[in-house]
Design an enzyme around this catalytic site. Structure first.
Site, mmCIF file in Angstrom:
data_model
loop_
_atom_site.group_PDB
_atom_site.id
_atom_site.type_symbol
_atom_site.label_atom_id
_atom_site.label_comp_id
_atom_site.label_asym_id
_atom_site.label_seq_id
_atom_site.Cartn_x
_atom_site.Cartn_y
_atom_site.Cartn_z
ATOM 1 N N GLU A 171 0.830 -1.215 0.000
ATOM 2 C CA GLU A 171 0.000 0.000 0.000
ATOM 3 C C GLU A 171 0.861 1.261 0.000
ATOM 4 O O GLU A 171 0.781 2.095 0.918
ATOM 5 C CB GLU A 171 -0.937 0.006 1.207
ATOM 6 C CG GLU A 171 -1.862 -1.191 1.258
ATOM 7 C CD GLU A 171 -2.958 -1.060 2.325
ATOM 8 O OE1 GLU A 171 -2.900 -0.127 3.139
ATOM 9 O OE2 GLU A 171 -3.883 -1.897 2.308
ATOM 10 N N GLU A 369 -4.754 -8.836 0.903
ATOM 11 C CA GLU A 369 -5.400 -8.473 2.174
ATOM 12 C C GLU A 369 -6.882 -8.288 1.913
ATOM 13 O O GLU A 369 -7.283 -7.715 0.907
ATOM 14 C CB GLU A 369 -4.879 -7.142 2.755
ATOM 15 C CG GLU A 369 -3.534 -7.192 3.388
ATOM 16 C CD GLU A 369 -3.084 -5.854 3.991
ATOM 17 O OE1 GLU A 369 -3.949 -5.053 4.419
ATOM 18 O OE2 GLU A 369 -1.870 -5.620 4.023
HETATM 19 C C1 BG6 Z 1 -4.364 -2.258 5.917
HETATM 20 C C2 BG6 Z 1 -2.883 -2.167 6.253
HETATM 21 O O1 BG6 Z 1 -4.680 -1.304 4.971
HETATM 22 O O2 BG6 Z 1 -5.246 -2.022 6.983
HETATM 23 C C3 BG6 Z 1 -2.572 -2.795 7.619
HETATM 24 O O3 BG6 Z 1 -2.072 -2.781 5.260
HETATM 25 C C4 BG6 Z 1 -3.581 -2.355 8.663
HETATM 26 O O4 BG6 Z 1 -1.252 -2.488 7.979
HETATM 27 C C5 BG6 Z 1 -4.996 -2.721 8.187
HETATM 28 O O5 BG6 Z 1 -3.322 -2.918 9.909
HETATM 29 C C6 BG6 Z 1 -6.125 -2.437 9.187
HETATM 30 O O6 BG6 Z 1 -6.225 -1.117 9.594
HETATM 31 P P1 BG6 Z 1 -7.074 -0.621 10.855
HETATM 32 O O7 BG6 Z 1 -6.903 0.854 10.844
HETATM 33 O O8 BG6 Z 1 -8.515 -1.020 10.669
HETATM 34 O O9 BG6 Z 1 -6.526 -1.264 12.079
#
Ligand code: BG6
Length: 466
Positions: A171, A369
């Site tokens: 990202e 992801e």
């Molecule tokens: C993703 C990132 O976009 O979102 C991760 O690659 C991150 O590093 C994840 O932990 C979740 O984000 P959040 O803000 O909901 O904890």
């Protein structure tokens, strides 16, 4: 696990697993020669910016517990797992000497994974700039591109004999948004010119690493991981369509087009030119980017971006931001993850894959992801101590159905990795939103318990479908 009827079967060899990052999981932030990265430093200066005042010092203790964790990965059906290397652990000054303890740690992790038949997917940069490099400008400085190339080459030569799937960045737009536009990463600047420069340098660093990797002929693949957030217009009114097109150019195509096609989207270049924000670059940079596109694309998908035409003339004195060209649109009736406040739109994953098939040469890709963050997940723990996360199983299934459909229509998608293996520290949100297949008890030395979704995932992986 008992066999059930498989309605959605995935192609042979599908990659089932999850993803994580170094700073979010390792802990041991100041041990064995690791130096500070921007997160260690920012937390030291401003702990109040982090949820419940929790910093990156200990995180989920993968550094100490990796053997147990890899065993658990196997237990819940992983055939692959993505981790990142901590640059400030491996090369504490950002450039220069290798920390031998760090090299041994990553070597051990890779060996342990391979011994359990879990393929390591290794990413080089997941938001965690070494402080020494940030002090001389981070991604805004061209020196960081040189340092990254050196770091990448170091990793390839140390681990490339065993690691066959490499990623340059996760990202990459997020550190730009967080650090230079919207104030959620250090150095907390709001400066569009710096944002553009940092973005350009990140892309250049990607191309340099791809070039270096190919020259080594290590017989693997190299790619990048992008958060592709489809931009949906409020309506088919031309102004809404234009707003969505511009949002797409800023947030998706800015990285996708150069990484996959070697070229920058003309809409974006026109805006940067008209507004006086083109980056500085050297004569050969564009050719380098054009000639060194990726082999494999990781797609991170959580939620769509809905936009509409601007409702008010933007204030010309406000800092320049992409939102000068569109407003966010809150669609009535949208489905929500109430625990995180993000929209759930499963078809988005199919739209991304279809777009890649139709407009990006059907590049080989995988879902790197996707996941559901839940605040206060402890309330779903039953009397046996298991978190009954049926909502997560549902979330994964509904997305996988669309992935399955895309495959049926010819998409070149090779796997599905959940964010994330175990609950981890998520930047300024710290441990607020839990995403893991495995829960981590922060009060009790980081004890692990597999959630219901982890057990379910094992059956999906065993049957190659559900
Ligand atoms: C993703 C990132 O976009 O979102 C991760 O690659 C991150 O590093 C994840 O932990 C979740 O984000 P959040 O803000 O909901 O904890």
């Amino acid at each position: 696990m008992t066999e059930s009827v498989v309605q959605y079967r995935f192609p042979e060899g599908f990659w089932w697993g999850s993803s994580a990052s170094a700073t979010q999981t390792e802990g041991a932030a100041d041990r064995d020669g690791k130096s500070q990265n921007i997160w260690d430093y920012w937390y030291e200066r401003e702990p109040s910016r982090f949820f419940n005042g929790v910093g990156p010092g200990d995180t989920s203790r993968f550094y100490d517990k990796y053997k147990e964790d890899i065993r658990l990965m196997k237990e819940i059906g992983h055939n692959s797992f993505r981790l990142s290397i901590s640059w400030s652990r491996l090369i504490p000054d950002g450039t220069g000497e290798i920390n031998q303890k760090a090299a041994a740690f990553y070597q051990n992790v890779i060996d342990e994974m391979l011994a359990h038949h879990i393929e390591p997917f290794v990413n080089l940069f997941h938001f965690d700039m070494p402080l020494a490099l940030q002090r001389s400008g981070g991604w805004v400085s061209r020196n960081t591109v040189d340092a990254f190339e050196h770091y990448a080459k170091t990793c390839f030569s140390l681990f490339g004999g065993k690691v066959k799937k490499w990623f340059t960045h996760n990202e990459p737009i997020v550190p730009i948004e967080g650090g230079y536009l919207y104030d959620f990463h250090y150095p907390n600047h709001v400066n569009f010119q710096e944002a553009v420069q940092a973005g350009f340098h990140t892309l250049l660093s990607n191309a340099r690493a791809v070039k270096a990797y190919r020259e080594l002929k290590q017989d693997g693949q190299i790619g990048i991981i992008l958060n592709l957030t489809p931009s949906y217009p409020r309506s088919s009114h031309p102004e809404d369509l234009k707003a969505a097109r511009i949002a797409d150019a800023f947030f998706n195509r800015s990285f996708l087009d150069p990484a996959v096609k070697g070229e920058f989207p003309s809409e974006l270049v026109e805006i940067l030119k008209a507004e006086g924000f083109l980056p500085r670059y050297e004569k050969d940079d564009l050719r380098l980017i054009q000639e060194h596109t990726i082999d494999l694309l990781g797609v991170n998908y959580y939620q769509p971006r809905r936009v509409k035409a601007k409702e008010h003339v933007p204030n010309p004195h406000a800092p320049f931001l992409p939102e000068r060209f569109f407003d966010p649109y809150v669609m009535p009736g949208r489905k929500m993850n109430p625990h995180r406040g993000w929209e759930i739109y499963e078809k988005g994953i199919y739209d991304i894959l279809t777009n890649l098939r139709e407009h990006y040469g059907n590049i080989e890709c995988f879902i790197s992801e996707n996941g559901m963050g839940v605040e206060g997940e402890e309330r779903f723990r039953d009397e046996d101590g298991i978190i009954q996360d049926d909502y997560r199983i549902e979330f994964i299934k509904e997305h996988l159905k669309w992935v399955h459909r895309a495959i049926g229509e010819g998409s070149n998608v090779k796997g599905y990795h959940l964010w994330t293996f175990m609950d981890n520290w998520s930047w300024t949100n710290a441990y607020k939103n839990r995403y893991g297949f495995v829960s981590v008890n922060l009060e009790n030395g980081g004890g692990r318990t597999v959630k219901k979704s982890g057990r379910w995932f094992k059956s999906v992986s065993d049957q190659n479908g559900f």
